[in-house]
Design a protein around this motif. Structure first.
Motif, PDB file in Angstrom:
ATOM      1  N   ASN A  52       1.524  -1.378  -0.192  1.00 39.19           N
ATOM      2  CA  ASN A  52      -0.025   0.408  -0.426  1.00 39.19           C
ATOM      3  C   ASN A  52       0.657   1.196   0.385  1.00 39.19           C
ATOM      4  O   ASN A  52       1.754   1.062   0.138  1.00 39.19           O
ATOM      5  CB  ASN A  52      -1.466   0.012   0.860  1.00 39.19           C
ATOM      6  CG  ASN A  52      -1.778  -0.429   1.003  1.00 39.19           C
ATOM      7  OD1 ASN A  52      -2.781  -0.945   0.187  1.00 39.19           O
ATOM      8  ND2 ASN A  52      -2.116  -1.799   2.160  1.00 39.19           N
ATOM      9  N   VAL A  53       0.189   2.002  -0.278  1.00 32.68           N
ATOM     10  CA  VAL A  53       1.031   4.052  -0.598  1.00 32.68           C
ATOM     11  C   VAL A  53       0.467   4.857   0.522  1.00 32.68           C
ATOM     12  O   VAL A  53      -0.552   4.648   0.156  1.00 32.68           O
ATOM     13  CB  VAL A  53       1.627   3.442  -1.641  1.00 32.68           C
ATOM     14  CG1 VAL A  53       0.891   3.014  -2.979  1.00 32.68           C
ATOM     15  CG2 VAL A  53       1.676   5.304  -2.162  1.00 32.68           C
ATOM     16  N   ILE A  54       1.354   5.445   1.531  1.00 34.15           N
ATOM     17  CA  ILE A  54       0.877   6.351   2.517  1.00 34.15           C
ATOM     18  C   ILE A  54       1.359   7.632   1.399  1.00 34.15           C
ATOM     19  O   ILE A  54       2.867   7.736   1.224  1.00 34.15           O
ATOM     20  CB  ILE A  54       1.058   5.761   3.193  1.00 34.15           C
ATOM     21  CG1 ILE A  54       0.776   4.670   4.263  1.00 34.15           C
ATOM     22  CG2 ILE A  54       0.949   7.355   3.905  1.00 34.15           C
ATOM     23  CD1 ILE A  54       0.611   4.539   5.541  1.00 34.15           C
ATOM     24  N   ILE A  55       0.689   9.037   1.436  1.00 37.78           N
ATOM     25  CA  ILE A  55       1.232   9.833   0.366  1.00 37.78           C
ATOM     26  C   ILE A  55       1.023  10.974   0.972  1.00 37.78           C
ATOM     27  O   ILE A  55      -0.326  10.757   2.107  1.00 37.78           O
ATOM     28  CB  ILE A  55       0.298   9.832  -0.541  1.00 37.78           C
ATOM     29  CG1 ILE A  55       1.071  11.557  -1.750  1.00 37.78           C
ATOM     30  CG2 ILE A  55      -0.787  10.249  -0.659  1.00 37.78           C
ATOM     31  CD1 ILE A  55      -0.183  10.771  -2.756  1.00 37.78           C
ATOM     32  N   CYS A  56       2.866  11.500   0.810  1.00 38.21           N
ATOM     33  CA  CYS A  56       1.679  12.629   1.391  1.00 38.21           C
ATOM     34  C   CYS A  56       2.907  13.989   1.185  1.00 38.21           C
ATOM     35  O   CYS A  56       2.872  13.848   0.574  1.00 38.21           O
ATOM     36  CB  CYS A  56       2.779  12.418   2.923  1.00 38.21           C
ATOM     37  SG  CYS A  56       2.524  11.862   4.108  1.00 38.21           S
TER      38      CYS A  56
END
Lengths: 342, 342
Positions: free
Chosen positions: B94-98
DNA sequence: GAAAAAAACGAAAACGGTTTCGTGTTAATA
DNA sequence: TATTAACACGAAACCGTTTTCGTTTTTTTC
């Protein structure tokens, strides 16, 4: 490569127990000043940070929220996301984003991927396929597991949860009214073929706006386009065969595409034919003439969605009363630029 | 609201031990067929899914990757992200984006937020401020903790890690060559004022391209604009006071803005003056005339970045040899549309 | 000076899994 | 029949925290 330091490491090094370290770090009054100072100094020196995963396991919440949207290379979604991210971050939440690519299957796979404890709640906008299939079991399922959900923009009446939507219908009526007020009578709409809840609402507003002004609703003036493959010939054909003096488009791409073709046909925008689109993206700002649009205020929408979700999440552990759901309506506004007259 | 079921629940219900359940679920040969069947049936019935957080804690990896980009409402980043998300998902990540919002502080805060066990690695593109400050301690720090990092597009030589970049300089030379080959000699560049590594590379290529063709490099033909506040008067002034027959812009917004003004000044695009921009976004596709651009293939870039990162992550537990870093170069391509002649 | 209260700390359970290493039964072998 | 191997399962440690509940030592209080 220095490994991450843990409570255990500190405890061993300082010859105290793990619990003492933990308490000292939180300035518990249970621990003596000397020990506290010693521990804190050591922790600071080695840059100790509590392991988030361990905290999540213990606390039963992750401080992550999952966002599932149909597309990321898309101005509107991107602004909504921006709003979500902003608010979430300010509340100490991270956001995990998944894109469904307008596919039902990817939507459920993504949800399942995140449902196993990875997130505290979901914010999502339905994929085209999901809206078409009308299969919302994955949403229901998630709710049954006690994971809060808020839907935005592309929503459905078939699942009860928090929602935030645009007043699509009302603003569409306003658009038609604006056309009418500037003496336009032959008003066309360019909309999506298929199953977009929002497009339908806009079309409804279109018709109602016409009726309100006693204009005959002529379905010949409703052009339906495929959003992923715009048929320029169909557009050309439409404008060659219909006398139209104003066009309402459900997104900016349709508007720009039509405007370009109409101009190539020799018509003057906005004098002979006015255009209003949806989405305050780059396209409308930089087109020639610049496009008047209804601004959806995606950032506000996202912020609202995030707020509603986080409120639900943090209220969660209060009581088990039946949850009560709200649906918030974001006020759209018409932004006039060069493609309309007054 | 049925709570999530755990191994413990199953064990209690079936009157076996937790370990038996765990093994049965993984078809361990240690467990008898009967028990295995019983457990699996029960698990299926109650839709058991292992808790991801617990797994992460146990396995010391999260199957999350962190992406930090300067802006999300931005075509190029959005395409890169799309590539990342795609590849990552296919590998079960999964990718967490900031988003850093071009701010140094937000960049380090975001990194810190995710460094405490939330992600297995980072993919990022430097914020404007970070490039300006040249302070990369947060990147170094993260690497020191053994968290792999890959930089894309906006990179720096000051930190050694995997990188994926465009051949900005080379493609810029090609652009100038193309102008030259179509008999353009008064070639201008419109670039960013400030500290963007990529803009600088493009400007370098511009100059080298001129030199290569024995054209005098006239700094008067270099227009520097502020990306967040485009000064139309400066543009007008520039084109009124310089004789120019071709313009190379480091992004599509600059190109479109200039093109619009140039046209309003009565010049014909592309006959009198040609334009080539960067970024294959909506703007260039739908402008009038449509804009020739160098396509950055963001999706490929993202895919490559994700691949490099995941390779590193999954190789991590092999050995402690000194890591070896690669920098991959994505081939840009010139896409000719209506704003150039041959 | 003895009992009670306060202070300072540690042990252990818990969160939800995986995995190693027993251990008790049954089946195979000598 | 005694010994061993195979089988089927459970106990417990571990991942990194927090927190409850002792326990020991010191300080107050009567």
């Amino acid at each position: 490569m220095k490994r991450k330091i843990t409570l255990k490491d500190i405890a061993k090094e300082l010859d105290v127990s793990i619990s003492t370290v933990s308490k000292a770090l939180k300035n518990s009054r249970e621990i003596g000043k000397e020990t506290t100072d010693k521990v804190q100094a050591f922790a600071k020196l080695y840059n100790y940070r509590p392991n988030n995963i361990a905290l999540s396991l213990k606390n039963k919440h992750t401080k992550n929220i999952g966002v599932i949207i149909p597309d990321i290379v898309h101005y509107f979604f991107t602004t909504v996301f921006s709003g979500i991210e902003n608010y979430a971050n300010s509340k100490g939440y991270n956001v995990i984003i998944c894109v469904s690519n307008e596919s039902f299957d990817k939507e459920v796979i993504n949800m399942e991927m995140l449902t196993n404890g990875s997130v505290d709640g979901f914010i999502m906008s339905l994929s085209a396929e999901t809206q078409q299939k009308k299969d919302f079991n994955h949403l229901i399922e998630v709710q049954n597991q006690g994971i809060p959900l808020v839907l935005f923009d592309r929503v459905t009446d078939d699942v009860s949860c928090d929602k935030v939507i645009l007043d699509d219908k009302k603003i569409s009526i306003d658009v038609i009214q604006k056309f009418y007020d500037s003496r336009k009578r032959k008003i066309a709409i360019v909309t999506n073929q298929g199953f977009f809840s929002v497009s339908d609402k806009r079309a409804e507003g279109y018709r109602e706006g016409l009726l309100k002004n006693n204009i005959f609703v002529d379905t010949a003036l409703e052009l339906k386009l495929n959003y992923k493959n715009i048929d320029e010939n169909a557009i050309r054909h439409f404008f060659q065969n219909n006398e139209v003096d104003a066009v309402f488009c459900v997104n900016e791409i349709f508007a720009i595409s039509c405007m370009k073709i109409v101009q190539s046909l020799g018509m003057k925008v906005p004098e002979q034919i006015s255009f209003i689109g949806f989405t305050d993206g780059l396209l409308s700002r930089f087109s020639n003439p610049s496009l008047s649009i209804v601004a959806q205020h995606g950032d506000k929408m996202g912020e609202m969605a995030a707020k509603m979700l986080i409120d639900k999440i943090e209220a969660e552990f209060e009581d088990d009363e039946v949850a009560t759901f709200r649906t918030e309506i974001i006020q759209a506004t018409i932004l006039e630029r060069e493609s309309t007259i007054n």
